[in-house]
Motif scaffolding. Structure first.
Motif, PDB file in Angstrom:
ATOM      1  N   ARG A 254      10.156 -20.417 -60.493  1.00 60.85           N
ATOM      2  CA  ARG A 254      10.008 -21.922 -60.818  1.00 60.85           C
ATOM      3  C   ARG A 254      10.558 -21.815 -61.596  1.00 60.85           C
ATOM      4  O   ARG A 254      11.168 -22.432 -63.137  1.00 60.85           O
ATOM      5  N   GLY A 255      10.483 -20.822 -62.570  1.00 59.07           N
ATOM      6  CA  GLY A 255      10.631 -19.858 -63.948  1.00 59.07           C
ATOM      7  C   GLY A 255       9.141 -19.671 -65.106  1.00 59.07           C
ATOM      8  O   GLY A 255       9.749 -19.626 -65.959  1.00 59.07           O
ATOM      9  N   ALA A 256       8.275 -19.285 -64.397  1.00 54.22           N
ATOM     10  CA  ALA A 256       7.577 -18.899 -65.263  1.00 54.22           C
ATOM     11  C   ALA A 256       7.257 -17.714 -65.765  1.00 54.22           C
ATOM     12  O   ALA A 256       7.396 -17.182 -64.551  1.00 54.22           O
ATOM     13  N   HIS A 257       6.965 -17.795 -66.656  1.00 55.79           N
ATOM     14  CA  HIS A 257       7.016 -16.313 -67.391  1.00 55.79           C
ATOM     15  C   HIS A 257       5.930 -15.936 -67.304  1.00 55.79           C
ATOM     16  O   HIS A 257       5.457 -14.828 -67.234  1.00 55.79           O
ATOM     17  N   VAL A 258       5.136 -16.806 -67.858  1.00 55.75           N
ATOM     18  CA  VAL A 258       3.588 -16.280 -68.112  1.00 55.75           C
ATOM     19  C   VAL A 258       2.145 -17.183 -67.282  1.00 55.75           C
ATOM     20  O   VAL A 258       2.434 -18.225 -67.309  1.00 55.75           O
ATOM     21  N   VAL A 259       1.854 -16.661 -66.601  1.00 57.13           N
ATOM     22  CA  VAL A 259       0.317 -17.359 -65.753  1.00 57.13           C
ATOM     23  C   VAL A 259      -1.279 -17.267 -65.865  1.00 57.13           C
ATOM     24  O   VAL A 259      -1.245 -16.231 -65.710  1.00 57.13           O
ATOM     25  N   ARG A 260      -0.516 -18.736 -66.878  1.00 58.39           N
ATOM     26  CA  ARG A 260      -3.226 -19.140 -67.023  1.00 58.39           C
ATOM     27  C   ARG A 260      -3.843 -18.796 -65.893  1.00 58.39           C
ATOM     28  O   ARG A 260      -3.707 -19.812 -65.181  1.00 58.39           O
ATOM     29  N   VAL A 261      -4.152 -17.587 -65.926  1.00 54.63           N
ATOM     30  CA  VAL A 261      -5.741 -17.584 -64.986  1.00 54.63           C
ATOM     31  C   VAL A 261      -6.414 -17.064 -64.971  1.00 54.63           C
ATOM     32  O   VAL A 261      -7.029 -16.751 -65.638  1.00 54.63           O
ATOM     33  N   HIS A 262      -7.601 -17.637 -64.328  1.00 55.07           N
ATOM     34  CA  HIS A 262      -9.251 -17.561 -64.249  1.00 55.07           C
ATOM     35  C   HIS A 262      -9.019 -16.165 -63.485  1.00 55.07           C
ATOM     36  O   HIS A 262     -10.033 -15.170 -63.686  1.00 55.07           O
ATOM     37  N   ASP A 263      -8.594 -16.583 -62.346  1.00 53.69           N
ATOM     38  CA  ASP A 263      -8.555 -15.133 -61.235  1.00 53.69           C
ATOM     39  C   ASP A 263      -7.903 -13.884 -61.433  1.00 53.69           C
ATOM     40  O   ASP A 263      -6.689 -13.636 -60.533  1.00 53.69           O
ATOM     41  N   VAL A 264      -8.141 -13.157 -61.650  1.00 51.75           N
ATOM     42  CA  VAL A 264      -6.979 -11.910 -62.317  1.00 51.75           C
ATOM     43  C   VAL A 264      -6.244 -11.141 -60.986  1.00 51.75           C
ATOM     44  O   VAL A 264      -5.622 -11.052 -61.118  1.00 51.75           O
ATOM     45  N   ALA A 265      -7.363 -11.110 -60.565  1.00 54.48           N
ATOM     46  CA  ALA A 265      -7.407 -10.056 -59.508  1.00 54.48           C
ATOM     47  C   ALA A 265      -7.033  -9.958 -57.977  1.00 54.48           C
ATOM     48  O   ALA A 265      -5.192  -9.814 -57.708  1.00 54.48           O
ATOM     49  N   ALA A 266      -6.710 -11.868 -58.492  1.00 50.31           N
ATOM     50  CA  ALA A 266      -6.060 -11.610 -56.990  1.00 50.31           C
ATOM     51  C   ALA A 266      -4.512 -12.578 -57.076  1.00 50.31           C
ATOM     52  O   ALA A 266      -3.584 -12.512 -55.980  1.00 50.31           O
ATOM     53  N   THR A 267      -4.652 -12.955 -57.775  1.00 43.31           N
ATOM     54  CA  THR A 267      -3.259 -13.587 -58.887  1.00 43.31           C
ATOM     55  C   THR A 267      -2.122 -12.630 -59.045  1.00 43.31           C
ATOM     56  O   THR A 267      -1.308 -12.165 -58.774  1.00 43.31           O
ATOM     57  N   VAL A 268      -2.927 -10.912 -59.344  1.00 43.11           N
ATOM     58  CA  VAL A 268      -1.485  -9.539 -59.397  1.00 43.11           C
ATOM     59  C   VAL A 268      -1.866  -9.203 -57.831  1.00 43.11           C
ATOM     60  O   VAL A 268      -0.752  -8.837 -57.873  1.00 43.11           O
ATOM     61  N   GLN A 269      -2.644  -9.377 -57.448  1.00 44.05           N
ATOM     62  CA  GLN A 269      -2.433  -9.343 -55.684  1.00 44.05           C
ATOM     63  C   GLN A 269      -1.773 -10.268 -55.073  1.00 44.05           C
ATOM     64  O   GLN A 269      -0.413  -9.564 -55.000  1.00 44.05           O
ATOM     65  N   ALA A 270      -1.719 -11.337 -55.386  1.00 45.43           N
ATOM     66  CA  ALA A 270      -0.258 -12.160 -54.980  1.00 45.43           C
ATOM     67  C   ALA A 270       0.677 -12.200 -54.924  1.00 45.43           C
ATOM     68  O   ALA A 270       2.071 -11.862 -54.269  1.00 45.43           O
ATOM     69  N   LEU A 271       1.179 -11.647 -56.529  1.00 45.08           N
ATOM     70  CA  LEU A 271       2.347 -12.029 -56.994  1.00 45.08           C
ATOM     71  C   LEU A 271       3.382 -10.374 -56.646  1.00 45.08           C
ATOM     72  O   LEU A 271       4.120 -10.537 -57.121  1.00 45.08           O
ATOM     73  N   ALA A 272       2.206  -8.823 -56.659  1.00 44.73           N
ATOM     74  CA  ALA A 272       2.773  -7.565 -56.239  1.00 44.73           C
ATOM     75  C   ALA A 272       3.398  -7.984 -55.073  1.00 44.73           C
ATOM     76  O   ALA A 272       5.107  -8.218 -54.862  1.00 44.73           O
ATOM     77  N   VAL A 273       2.638  -8.108 -53.821  1.00 45.38           N
ATOM     78  CA  VAL A 273       3.165  -8.850 -52.997  1.00 45.38           C
ATOM     79  C   VAL A 273       4.458  -9.982 -52.230  1.00 45.38           C
ATOM     80  O   VAL A 273       5.249  -9.341 -52.095  1.00 45.38           O
ATOM     81  N   TRP A 274       4.454 -10.854 -53.416  1.00 45.32           N
ATOM     82  CA  TRP A 274       5.568 -11.735 -53.654  1.00 45.32           C
ATOM     83  C   TRP A 274       6.366 -11.087 -53.751  1.00 45.32           C
ATOM     84  O   TRP A 274       7.705 -11.549 -53.348  1.00 45.32           O
ATOM     85  N   SER A 275       6.681 -10.222 -54.987  1.00 39.24           N
ATOM     86  CA  SER A 275       7.774  -9.725 -56.266  1.00 39.24           C
ATOM     87  C   SER A 275       8.526  -8.622 -55.234  1.00 39.24           C
ATOM     88  O   SER A 275      10.013  -9.036 -55.535  1.00 39.24           O
ATOM     89  N   ALA A 276       7.720  -7.823 -54.443  1.00 34.60           N
ATOM     90  CA  ALA A 276       8.380  -7.198 -53.358  1.00 34.60           C
ATOM     91  C   ALA A 276       8.887  -7.698 -52.254  1.00 34.60           C
ATOM     92  O   ALA A 276       9.880  -7.234 -52.079  1.00 34.60           O
ATOM     93  N   LEU A 277       8.640  -8.904 -51.598  1.00 35.88           N
ATOM     94  CA  LEU A 277       9.085  -9.629 -50.219  1.00 35.88           C
ATOM     95  C   LEU A 277      10.061 -10.213 -51.064  1.00 35.88           C
ATOM     96  O   LEU A 277      11.249 -10.058 -49.852  1.00 35.88           O
ATOM     97  N   ARG A 278      10.581 -10.564 -51.903  1.00 33.36           N
ATOM     98  CA  ARG A 278      11.681 -10.865 -52.772  1.00 33.36           C
ATOM     99  C   ARG A 278      12.779 -10.120 -52.865  1.00 33.36           C
ATOM    100  O   ARG A 278      13.698 -10.959 -53.483  1.00 33.36           O
ATOM    101  N   LYS A 279      11.998  -9.182 -53.354  1.00 35.40           N
ATOM    102  CA  LYS A 279      13.328  -7.910 -53.392  1.00 35.40           C
ATOM    103  C   LYS A 279      14.555  -7.765 -53.009  1.00 35.40           C
ATOM    104  O   LYS A 279      14.284  -7.845 -51.458  1.00 35.40           O
ATOM    105  N   PRO A 280      15.813  -7.938 -53.169  1.00 34.82           N
ATOM    106  CA  PRO A 280      17.329  -8.243 -51.837  1.00 34.82           C
ATOM    107  C   PRO A 280      16.702  -6.401 -51.528  1.00 34.82           C
ATOM    108  O   PRO A 280      16.572  -5.980 -52.185  1.00 34.82           O
ATOM    109  N   GLY A 281      17.267  -7.078 -50.118  1.00 33.45           N
ATOM    110  CA  GLY A 281      16.214  -5.296 -49.028  1.00 33.45           C
ATOM    111  C   GLY A 281      17.915  -4.698 -48.851  1.00 33.45           C
ATOM    112  O   GLY A 281      19.304  -4.671 -49.856  1.00 33.45           O
TER     113      GLY A 281
END
Ligand code: HH2
Length: 281
Positions: A254-281
């Protein structure tokens, strides 16, 4: 949903081409999520280094808890807690933000190497804060809250919470610009959990584009917050990782550029997979 406006390209010298992860380094004995485990500066520095290794783009160092009901911490005590941590982490190459409402802490933190001031009062609680940040030349996160941490959950009624938060932050941007701050130093944060109901928090996240349309970087801190507990019956705070990841991904969508989180490793992993899946194929 409204079409996304042309977003900012960078903030605080950081590219916004991909979502950034701000890792939380609490140096407070009463933090709801850390339980004071990082009170000791050495432990906080170790924790910050660990978050850097896990892929944090920014480390947010705070010496005063702002959770509902928390008591204020004076500037001297905040400085004692955060300065050694900021110095060490900045020296280690981290982009450090300082989470404080005190102008004294802001200027000392900037001298110690902090590049960003993260103020949950949008530079309002301390009358010297605006001029201090403008003079220090550092970037800022302007967050919306209502009242003090001690009282903010006592009045959570709004006519239109999204419009009220947007208008408040737009006015704070105008104050920053008038004080001489460049636009690309200013980020906005709806202040999830700060004087809002569960429905208010949900509305702010769903309509995040309304903030994004102001043309500034958008920061969202939803990690482990109580609305997740309410929506998913997940208590205590440490049990809210899955809900926090869901909130972070949707916030970015929805437009956040920065997420402030406690669980960095899990968030980085979730964002990596989510971003890859969202790229137009
Ligand atoms: N939330 C907290 C503290 N600082 N800063 C921004 N920009 N946005 C937020 O949502 C935000 C914030 C409260 O969360 P936390 O740091 O986890 O708890 P504590 O206040 O106990 O340190």
């Amino acid at each position: 949903m409204m079409p996304a406006a042309e977003g900012p390209l960078n903030w605080a010298g950081l590219s916004l081409a991909r979502p950034l992860v701000m890792g939380i380094v609490n140096v407070t004995p009463d933090s709801f999520s850390d339980g004071g485990r990082f009170l000791d500066a050495a432990a906080a520095i170790d924790h910050g280094r660990k978050l850097m290794d896990e892929g944090a783009d920014i480390l947010d160092v705070g010496g005063e808890s702002t959770r509902p009901g928390a008591v204020p911490v004076d500037a001297d005590e905040q400085l004692r807690r955060v300065l050694p941590v900021i110095e060490a982490l900045a020296r280690a190459g981290a982009a450090v933000s300082v989470d404080t409402r005190s102008a004294t802490v802001m200027s000392a933190a900037a001298r110690a190497g902090a590049r960003i001031v993260n103020d949950v009062s949008a530079l309002e609680d301390d009358p010297a804060a605006l001029a201090t940040v403008a003079a220090a030349g550092v970037a800022v996160v302007l967050m919306h809250k209502r009242g003090d941490p001690a009282t903010m959950q006592l009045d959570t009624r709004y006519g239109d919470v999204v419009a009220e938060v947007r208008n408040y932050l737009a006015a704070r941007v105008a104050a920053c610009i008038a004080a001489g701050m460049p636009r690309n130093h200013i980020a906005l944060d709806p202040g999830i959990g700060f004087g809002k109901t569960v429905d208010g928090n949900v509305a702010l996240l769903r309509d995040l584009h309304v903030l994004g349309n102001l043309g500034h970087a958008v920061v969202v801190g939803a990690s482990r917050k109580s609305f997740i507990g309410h929506l998913a019956r997940a208590t205590p705070a440490q049990d809210r990782l899955a809900g926090s990841l869901a909130a972070a991904l949707e916030a970015v969508h929805r437009g956040a550029h920065v997420v402030r989180v406690h669980d960095v490793a899990a968030t980085v992993q979730a964002l990596a997979v989510w971003s890859a899946l969202r790229k137009p194929g």
